[in-house]
Design an enzyme around this catalytic site. Structure first.
Site, PDB file in Angstrom:
ATOM      1  N   HIS A   1       0.833  -1.208   0.000  1.00  0.00           N
ATOM      2  CA  HIS A   1       0.000   0.000   0.000  1.00  0.00           C
ATOM      3  C   HIS A   1       0.867   1.257   0.000  1.00  0.00           C
ATOM      4  O   HIS A   1       0.555   2.236  -0.662  1.00  0.00           O
ATOM      5  CB  HIS A   1      -0.933  -0.001   1.214  1.00  0.00           C
ATOM      6  CG  HIS A   1      -1.974  -1.076   1.167  1.00  0.00           C
ATOM      7  ND1 HIS A   1      -3.315  -0.810   1.056  1.00  0.00           N
ATOM      8  CD2 HIS A   1      -1.854  -2.427   1.179  1.00  0.00           C
ATOM      9  CE1 HIS A   1      -3.988  -1.963   1.021  1.00  0.00           C
ATOM     10  NE2 HIS A   1      -3.118  -2.952   1.091  1.00  0.00           N
TER      11      HIS A   1
ATOM     12  N   GLU B   1      -7.894 -10.415  -3.090  1.00  0.00           N
ATOM     13  CA  GLU B   1      -8.684 -10.404  -4.346  1.00  0.00           C
ATOM     14  C   GLU B   1      -7.918 -11.083  -5.477  1.00  0.00           C
ATOM     15  O   GLU B   1      -8.200 -10.894  -6.660  1.00  0.00           O
ATOM     16  CB  GLU B   1      -9.056  -8.957  -4.699  1.00  0.00           C
ATOM     17  CG  GLU B   1      -8.105  -8.163  -5.554  1.00  0.00           C
ATOM     18  CD  GLU B   1      -6.757  -7.814  -4.945  1.00  0.00           C
ATOM     19  OE1 GLU B   1      -6.036  -7.022  -5.566  1.00  0.00           O
ATOM     20  OE2 GLU B   1      -6.412  -8.329  -3.851  1.00  0.00           O
ATOM     21  N   GLN B   2      -6.939 -11.915  -5.118  1.00  0.00           N
ATOM     22  CA  GLN B   2      -6.022 -12.469  -6.120  1.00  0.00           C
ATOM     23  C   GLN B   2      -6.689 -13.435  -7.100  1.00  0.00           C
ATOM     24  O   GLN B   2      -6.280 -13.525  -8.258  1.00  0.00           O
ATOM     25  CB  GLN B   2      -4.835 -13.122  -5.403  1.00  0.00           C
ATOM     26  CG  GLN B   2      -3.977 -12.094  -4.667  1.00  0.00           C
ATOM     27  CD  GLN B   2      -3.137 -12.674  -3.547  1.00  0.00           C
ATOM     28  OE1 GLN B   2      -2.971 -13.889  -3.446  1.00  0.00           O
ATOM     29  NE2 GLN B   2      -2.612 -11.824  -2.679  1.00  0.00           N
TER      30      GLN B   2
ATOM     31  N   HIS C   1       1.639 -14.320  -7.475  1.00  0.00           N
ATOM     32  CA  HIS C   1       0.471 -14.596  -6.624  1.00  0.00           C
ATOM     33  C   HIS C   1      -0.733 -13.753  -7.045  1.00  0.00           C
ATOM     34  O   HIS C   1      -1.799 -13.867  -6.459  1.00  0.00           O
ATOM     35  CB  HIS C   1       0.825 -14.299  -5.163  1.00  0.00           C
ATOM     36  CG  HIS C   1       1.144 -12.848  -4.908  1.00  0.00           C
ATOM     37  ND1 HIS C   1       2.126 -12.181  -5.610  1.00  0.00           N
ATOM     38  CD2 HIS C   1       0.622 -11.937  -4.056  1.00  0.00           C
ATOM     39  CE1 HIS C   1       2.176 -10.923  -5.184  1.00  0.00           C
ATOM     40  NE2 HIS C   1       1.275 -10.749  -4.255  1.00  0.00           N
TER      41      HIS C   1
ATOM     42  N   TRP D   1      -2.182  -7.161  -6.971  1.00  0.00           N
ATOM     43  CA  TRP D   1      -2.322  -6.227  -8.093  1.00  0.00           C
ATOM     44  C   TRP D   1      -1.044  -5.462  -8.410  1.00  0.00           C
ATOM     45  O   TRP D   1      -0.737  -5.215  -9.578  1.00  0.00           O
ATOM     46  CB  TRP D   1      -3.488  -5.269  -7.866  1.00  0.00           C
ATOM     47  CG  TRP D   1      -3.753  -4.435  -9.085  1.00  0.00           C
ATOM     48  CD1 TRP D   1      -3.722  -3.078  -9.197  1.00  0.00           C
ATOM     49  CD2 TRP D   1      -4.057  -4.928 -10.413  1.00  0.00           C
ATOM     50  NE1 TRP D   1      -3.988  -2.681 -10.482  1.00  0.00           N
ATOM     51  CE2 TRP D   1      -4.201  -3.802 -11.256  1.00  0.00           C
ATOM     52  CE3 TRP D   1      -4.211  -6.201 -10.961  1.00  0.00           C
ATOM     53  CZ2 TRP D   1      -4.496  -3.907 -12.618  1.00  0.00           C
ATOM     54  CZ3 TRP D   1      -4.504  -6.314 -12.316  1.00  0.00           C
ATOM     55  CH2 TRP D   1      -4.644  -5.178 -13.131  1.00  0.00           C
ATOM     56  N   ASN D   2      -0.266  -5.060  -7.374  1.00  0.00           N
ATOM     57  CA  ASN D   2       0.991  -4.352  -7.672  1.00  0.00           C
ATOM     58  C   ASN D   2       1.886  -5.204  -8.564  1.00  0.00           C
ATOM     59  O   ASN D   2       2.402  -4.739  -9.584  1.00  0.00           O
ATOM     60  CB  ASN D   2       1.754  -4.037  -6.379  1.00  0.00           C
ATOM     61  CG  ASN D   2       1.085  -2.955  -5.557  1.00  0.00           C
ATOM     62  OD1 ASN D   2       0.447  -2.063  -6.109  1.00  0.00           O
ATOM     63  ND2 ASN D   2       1.201  -3.046  -4.262  1.00  0.00           N
ATOM     64  N   SER D   3       2.077  -6.461  -8.176  1.00  0.00           N
ATOM     65  CA  SER D   3       2.943  -7.359  -8.951  1.00  0.00           C
ATOM     66  C   SER D   3       2.375  -7.621 -10.335  1.00  0.00           C
ATOM     67  O   SER D   3       3.092  -7.577 -11.339  1.00  0.00           O
ATOM     68  CB  SER D   3       3.118  -8.697  -8.219  1.00  0.00           C
ATOM     69  OG  SER D   3       3.982  -8.539  -7.122  1.00  0.00           O
TER      70      SER D   3
ATOM     71  N   ASP E   1      -6.328   5.308   2.528  1.00  0.00           N
ATOM     72  CA  ASP E   1      -6.450   3.887   2.183  1.00  0.00           C
ATOM     73  C   ASP E   1      -7.864   3.374   2.442  1.00  0.00           C
ATOM     74  O   ASP E   1      -8.542   3.816   3.363  1.00  0.00           O
ATOM     75  CB  ASP E   1      -5.457   3.094   3.042  1.00  0.00           C
ATOM     76  CG  ASP E   1      -5.039   1.801   2.384  1.00  0.00           C
ATOM     77  OD1 ASP E   1      -5.827   0.842   2.438  1.00  0.00           O
ATOM     78  OD2 ASP E   1      -3.944   1.763   1.799  1.00  0.00           O
TER      79      ASP E   1
ATOM     80  N   GLU F   1       2.905  -4.648 -12.491  1.00  0.00           N
ATOM     81  CA  GLU F   1       4.325  -4.489 -12.831  1.00  0.00           C
ATOM     82  C   GLU F   1       4.709  -5.485 -13.923  1.00  0.00           C
ATOM     83  O   GLU F   1       5.475  -5.167 -14.833  1.00  0.00           O
ATOM     84  CB  GLU F   1       5.191  -4.672 -11.579  1.00  0.00           C
ATOM     85  CG  GLU F   1       5.156  -3.454 -10.659  1.00  0.00           C
ATOM     86  CD  GLU F   1       5.707  -3.718  -9.267  1.00  0.00           C
ATOM     87  OE1 GLU F   1       6.360  -4.765  -9.071  1.00  0.00           O
ATOM     88  OE2 GLU F   1       5.479  -2.882  -8.368  1.00  0.00           O
TER      89      GLU F   1
ATOM     90  N   GLN G   1      12.388  -5.860  -7.827  1.00  0.00           N
ATOM     91  CA  GLN G   1      11.453  -6.533  -8.734  1.00  0.00           C
ATOM     92  C   GLN G   1      11.247  -5.812 -10.072  1.00  0.00           C
ATOM     93  O   GLN G   1      11.302  -6.442 -11.127  1.00  0.00           O
ATOM     94  CB  GLN G   1      10.094  -6.726  -8.032  1.00  0.00           C
ATOM     95  CG  GLN G   1       9.056  -7.413  -8.922  1.00  0.00           C
ATOM     96  CD  GLN G   1       7.940  -8.046  -8.114  1.00  0.00           C
ATOM     97  OE1 GLN G   1       8.175  -8.951  -7.332  1.00  0.00           O
ATOM     98  NE2 GLN G   1       6.732  -7.562  -8.306  1.00  0.00           N
TER      99      GLN G   1
END
Length: 489
Positions: free
Chosen positions: A20, A395-396, A371, A374-376, A123, A379, A356
């Site tokens: 976050h 939420e994956q 996994h 959302w960030n990953s 947030d 990216e 990363q």
């Protein structure tokens, strides 16, 4: 009004978790680059994450301030200095952590009184921020940190409860009313949704959904071209205000910014780049499961063997505190005997943190085992990479469907069940099969072509005139009008 008094001032308040804080820092930089005065609120132990980056980027055109408030760890029975969600290892500590965040209401109120900002980006896990902003007469924006697709899917599940229409937890159901036919099973939903229980955390989430309707709108780390049908669905069908301003990680332009984003890496970036530089284009698969997964040793062993059996070169990031509570210096019994010797030159294991963004963008990297946080995911999309999807919780499972079913740039390992922190148990054969399919399978080139095209679109979206650049400009204009400020030239 002119000068300093006529400058739009926005306050940013992220949840104390890397997933976050990092995107929030990137968003603050985007606002700052457009002439907005920005202030980030954080706590003493989390401050270094921001100062490290801010010290490097501060110049006359970028002014981001930091306000540090006390984190009430002791007040809720946590050890002093326990200030980050990524340190949480069990559900009892999880409850205490969120009890502590709810005590941050008064410090936020005091800061708004002191700073008189024109807007607050808080947030989603701080639902009470809407009422505090309202008390001070300023708009509150929510930062959720996920995709439009998953917000639409979550809304659909809440509204229609399609999981109640099937006879078993494993029978697939369609999410009604979405632009695409998306199927899930009850086991892939959050346990509180599937089982219908209530606790302090679910009550907070319900409050967050309720305040969503009363807030000024949602800031979304996405771009229009990625999920146009879902941006439109969220805005026009669900009827919520939202601005897409991503991928926000693309504000990290040079190698140094990318290398030093977040916690200090456990590997020297030059060593990492040198290793990658010795490999052929698109030949390495990057494997990383984010900051919150807690795999047992048995699962880590399956991953090790699955990667070996796939025959692909790899970089695998393993969290140091992931290994059944082993202490530093303990025997790593999750690694098969002689593994690193066998994998020498073929596989690189990074224990702890990795740069990363820098790795994903390297030409030698041709796939990403993720996994689906959302960030990953974003990216990976920005780097133009096809993915192996292994959702764990949060939420994956929704994000996986976007990657595999809508964008068609991913192959799932077959995770069937939502289990907080540890996820579904995946056998080495499933990982081997998915990795091969993404890296060298017959549809690999087609999938890679689609991923590369999305990566190009991502970069265009944040450039001047792009969809995200434009949407951020629209939002800044609305905040200026709300605050009674003149339009800046």
């Amino acid at each position: 009004m002119n000068g300093e008094s006529d400058q739009l001032h926005v306050l940013f308040f992220p949840l104390m978790a890397h997933g976050h804080m990092l995107p929030t820092l990137d968003i603050a930089r985007l606002f700052s680059a457009r002439g907005v005065k920005t202030t980030i609120i954080t706590t003493p132990k989390n401050a270094p994450l921001f100062t490290k980056t801010l010290d490097k980027i501060q110049n006359s055109s970028t002014k981001i301030s930091l306000k540090i408030i006390h984190f009430p760890a002791k007040e809720v029975g946590l050890p002093e200095g326990f200030e980050n969600l990524d340190l949480v290892t069990d559900l009892q500590v999880h409850r205490k952590f969120f009890a502590a965040t709810s005590l941050l209401q008064q410090p936020l109120d005091d800061l708004l009184q002191e700073l008189h900002p024109h807007g607050l980006v808080a947030d989603m896990f701080f639902p009470w921020a809407t009422d505090i902003a309202s008390k001070h007469g300023i708009p509150r924006l929510i930062f959720h940190g996920t995709s439009f697709f998953s917000m639409c899917a979550m809304h659909c599940v809440e509204q229609y409860m399609p999981h109640k229409t099937v006879k078993s937890d494993t029978e697939p159901f369609v999410l009604p009313g979405l632009p695409d036919e998306i199927k899930l099973t009850s086991l892939q939903l959050a346990d509180h949704t599937r089982l219908g229980f209530e606790n302090d955390f679910t009550r907070m989430m319900d409050r967050a959904k309720e305040t969503e309707k009363r807030s000024f709108g949602m800031l979304v780390n996405s771009f229009y071209e990625l999920e146009p049908a879902y941006v439109d669905h969220y805005r026009n069908v669900i009827g919520r205000k939202a601005w897409h301003i991503g991928p926000v990680s693309l504000c990290n332009r040079n190698a140094e910014e990318k290398a030093h984003r977040g916690t200090e890496s456990s590997i020297d970036e030059h060593e990492c780049l040198k290793w990658l530089g010795s490999k052929k284009p698109n030949s390495v698969v990057y494997v990383c499961f984010g900051t919150n997964s807690r795999f047992p040793a048995s699962q880590l062993r399956e991953i090790a063997l699955g990667l070996e059996d796939s025959g692909q070169e790899f970089i695998w990031v393993v969290r140091k505190d992931n290994n059944d509570g082993e202490q530093e210096g303990d025997k790593e019994d999750w690694l098969p005997e002689g593994y690193e010797k066998r994998m020498e030159g073929k596989g690189l294991i990074i224990r702890g943190w990795a740069p990363q963004v820098l790795i994903l963008e390297h030409e030698s990297v041709g796939g990403f085992v993720t996994h689906c946080g959302w960030n990953s995911a974003l990216e990976g999309i920005s780097a133009g990479l096809p993915m192996v999807t292994w959702p764990i919780f949060a939420e994956q499972f929704y994000n996986e469907k976007l990657i595999t079913d809508v964008l068609k740039i991913g192959v799932g390992v077959g995770a069937q069940q939502w289990i907080k922190l540890v996820g579904d148990y995946i056998k080495k054969e499933a990982l081997e099969k998915a990795v091969k399919e993404v890296m060298v399978g017959e549809k690999a080139e087609e999938r890679r072509g689609r991923a590369k095209a999305l990566g190009e679109m991502a970069k265009r979206a944040v450039e001047e005139g792009g969809s995200s650049y434009t949407d951020l400009g629209v939002l800044i204009g609305e905040l200026r009008s709300y605050g009674g400020l003149r339009k800046q030239d």
